[in-house]
Design an enzyme around this catalytic site. Structure first.
Site, mmCIF file in Angstrom:
data_model
loop_
_atom_site.group_PDB
_atom_site.id
_atom_site.type_symbol
_atom_site.label_atom_id
_atom_site.label_comp_id
_atom_site.label_asym_id
_atom_site.label_seq_id
_atom_site.Cartn_x
_atom_site.Cartn_y
_atom_site.Cartn_z
ATOM 1 N N LYS A 200 -49.650 21.423 -8.992
ATOM 2 C CA LYS A 200 -49.672 22.837 -9.298
ATOM 3 C C LYS A 200 -49.102 23.472 -7.873
ATOM 4 O O LYS A 200 -49.838 23.885 -7.204
ATOM 5 C CB LYS A 200 -51.018 23.435 -9.505
ATOM 6 C CG LYS A 200 -51.025 24.926 -10.386
ATOM 7 C CD LYS A 200 -50.221 24.539 -11.681
ATOM 8 C CE LYS A 200 -50.182 26.011 -12.348
ATOM 9 N NZ LYS A 200 -49.738 25.961 -13.759
ATOM 10 N N SER A 398 -47.165 26.285 -18.276
ATOM 11 C CA SER A 398 -48.417 26.966 -17.793
ATOM 12 C C SER A 398 -48.724 27.689 -18.998
ATOM 13 O O SER A 398 -49.000 27.460 -20.188
ATOM 14 C CB SER A 398 -48.246 27.573 -16.555
ATOM 15 O OG SER A 398 -48.513 26.770 -15.506
#
Length: 610
Positions: A200, A398
């Site tokens: 991430k 996402s």
């Protein structure tokens, strides 16, 4: 500028006098403006036999229709920007394929501006052009300087022509990330991060000074996949091996016109007037005519749109919902995906008996996890009643993948950016910045964590643990949604998640995507899934109120509410350095996502493939 336009439009809706006041237009000028807008709605092109559709490659192509505010800006600016939806472009090319009056398409690359589209959207247009050619019609492309995107699209043509002083950019792809950690430290802004997912990378620019090994690995794999598809697709059209294209990228990068012809990248090196002469011959035009028989793509698409609107109505509708932009809480602005606003859209669709299936078109890097969940709940409820098919555009990652996870089928292009199944939170504090300028705080509270939202100090280890617990819970929820929606074992989802981004082709291999295909493929599947045959019509959402509708009495109340200013943006009163201005913009990009819980599911920001 955006706030000025919103205020202008809001006043316009309440009273036409508002336009007079804000814009300084005389009464006569105002009337002329209104008549011009009204008249512009009814102009249809005259398509002559043996005409060519002119496709300007500098067109601004988006998924959704422009809002009334954007239309007003274009009307008043004096420098109108051509804008068209991808859906209309694809429809226009398909209509031209069947239109006996159309003999070809001219891809005009002379206006310099690069394409605003990503490679996935360009892939969809390219497929439509391939089908146009397969019908025996010609595609001619001309350019002065082609970037990788413009050449990727133009290489589909029967004949590629490059200006003698022109060049083609064949130098591979790169992604360059700017890191702000040093600047934040310099200005005394503290950053604490809570996240799940070693890939991430959205938070890395705020805490590191270079890419982490994990972020470098995923970015390299994504670039390799997209570049491989570029070489394979361009190579197939130009009959050049991917290996030769790689050698050109490694050794030449910028290929000038004579060398481009020698290497087979173009068919001709010629001037614009020579291309026009060839197009005159194709269209049977007289050589003394100023130009060839032609119709502009935007005008042709508008003509098709109006023709379809008067066709026989069908009770079978397929809704296309365009989720384009950052996912934010509340209604959001025109260029955002507001969780509440889109949840209401799906609630309405679910209750509309004439809508038999839904295609959710996603072009979003993610954003607020809270907003994504609000939307996903309504999407799932809709999916229980009627087919919901997802079409991924350039980016569906996402939060964009969160809302896609529970659907009948997911379509993506090979070069779509998707995945990034991870969660993070960023906690800023200005303690050092304030202290260095003589500012201090003191606090009185009734419980241990009563001031845990403060920006006056860093969070304690105990407070960080509270935030991490929330992030872990939301990440677990994300994994479960993907596992159930995709019917994948939880362990496998855990392995392919970790916030990692994938290309569309890689996502299909690991089960995150069902099929490689674009918006048209998704629509065809939705129609088949709902057993509609050819008896159906599109109904697009969000249903924007056009400027014409607002000015002439339609949807006034709804539009007035829409243009209500959503909050205020804080501006620094003192001049800032260019570095700090850039820093402010980056920080505001997080603030704009507007998640009250401070927890985001978002692609590594500023990821650009260039």
């Amino acid at each position: 500028m955006n706030n000025f336009l919103k205020q202008t439009v809001a006043s316009l809706i309440g009273s036409l006098l508002g336009l007079f006041i804000f814009c300084g237009i005389s009464t006569t000028g105002l009337l002329l403006l209104l008549f011009a807008i009204a008249a512009s709605q009814d102009v249809s092109p005259i398509v002559k036999d043996k005409s060519v559709v002119v496709f300007d490659l500098s067109l601004n192509i988006t998924d959704r229709e422009p809002s009334a505010g954007e239309e007003l800006q274009k009307t008043l600016s004096g420098n109108p920007e051509d804008r068209i939806t991808l859906r209309k472009v694809l429809d226009a090319i398909e209509k031209a394929r069947k239109d006996p009056k159309i003999v070809g398409i001219y891809l005009d690359g002379t206006h310099g501006a690069g394409s605003n589209l990503g490679f996935a959207s360009l892939k969809e247009i390219r497929k439509a052009l391939e089908e146009f050619r397969a019908a025996g019609k010609k595609v001619v492309a001309y350019g002065q300087d082609w970037g990788k995107k413009e050449y990727y699209l133009s290489s589909v043509a029967d004949t590629l022509v490059l200006n003698p002083l022109g060049a083609i950019e064949v130098n591979g792809l790169s992604s360059q990330q700017m890191f702000l950690a040093g600047a934040l430290q310099k200005f005394g802004i503290g950053v604490q991060v809570v996240r799940v997912g070693k890939f991430k990378g959205a938070v890395e620019p705020l805490i590191l000074n270079k890419l982490s090994p994990e972020n470098r690995e995923q970015t390299q794999k994504l670039l390799d996949d997209v570049w491989s598809e570029w070489r394979t697709t361009v190579g197939a059209s130009r009959k050049i091996t991917p290996q030769k294209l790689q050698a050109i990228a490694d050794n030449q990068a910028i290929v000038e016109a004579p060398v481009a012809k020698t290497n087979g990248l173009v068919d001709k090196v010629a001037y614009h007037d020579q291309v026009v002469a060839d197009l005159k011959q194709l269209t049977g035009s007289d050589q003394n005519d100023k130009t060839f028989r032609q119709v502009d793509l935007s005008e042709y698409a508008q003509f098709i749109h109006k023709s379809q609107s008067v066709e026989r109505e069908s009770n079978n509708k397929i809704a296309v919902v365009y989720a384009e932009g950052e996912i934010v809480d509340g209604k959001g602005d025109d260029e955002q995906v507001g969780g509440d606003r889109f949840a209401k859209i799906f609630n309405k669709i679910r209750q509309d008996k004439n809508i038999k299936a839904v295609v959710l078109r996603i072009n979003s890097p993610g954003g607020s996890a809270t907003a994504a969940e609000v939307m996903q709940r309504e999407i799932r409820l809709t999916h229980e009643i009627k087919p919901v098919v997802v079409s991924m555009g350039d980016v569906a990652a996402s939060g964009g993948y969160w809302i896609a996870s529970d659907s009948s089928r997911i379509f993506a292009e090979p070069n779509t950016i998707t995945g990034s199944i991870g969660v993070f939170g960023i906690l800023f504090n200005g303690e050092k910045l304030a202290n260095d300028n003589g500012i201090t705080w003191d606090v009185v509270k009734t419980a241990r964590y009563a001031d845990n939202q403060t920006v006056s100090r860093p969070k304690s280890p105990q407070e960080l643990a509270l935030y991490q617990r929330s992030v872990n819970r939301i990440y677990s929820l994300f994994l479960n949604k993907v596992s159930q929606g995709r019917k994948l074992p939880a362990q496998k989802v855990a392995e392919i998640a970790q916030g990692r981004i994938w290309s569309g082709v890689a996502a299909k291999q690991i089960g995150l995507v069902d099929e490689i295909g674009g918006l048209n493929a998704a629509l065809q599947y939705a129609a088949k899934k709902a057993n509609l045959g050819n008896n159906w019509q599109l109904k697009e959402y969000p249903r924007e109120s056009s400027l014409n509708e607002i000015l002439f009495g339609k949807a006034v109340e709804e539009a007035s509410a829409k243009f209500k200013i959503q909050g205020q943006q804080i501006k620094a009163s003192a001049p800032l350095t260019a570095e700090f201005q850039k820093l402010q913009q980056e920080l505001e990009s997080f603030q704009s996502m507007n998640d009250p819980n401070g927890i985001y599911a978002r692609l590594p920001f500023n990821l650009k493939i260039e």
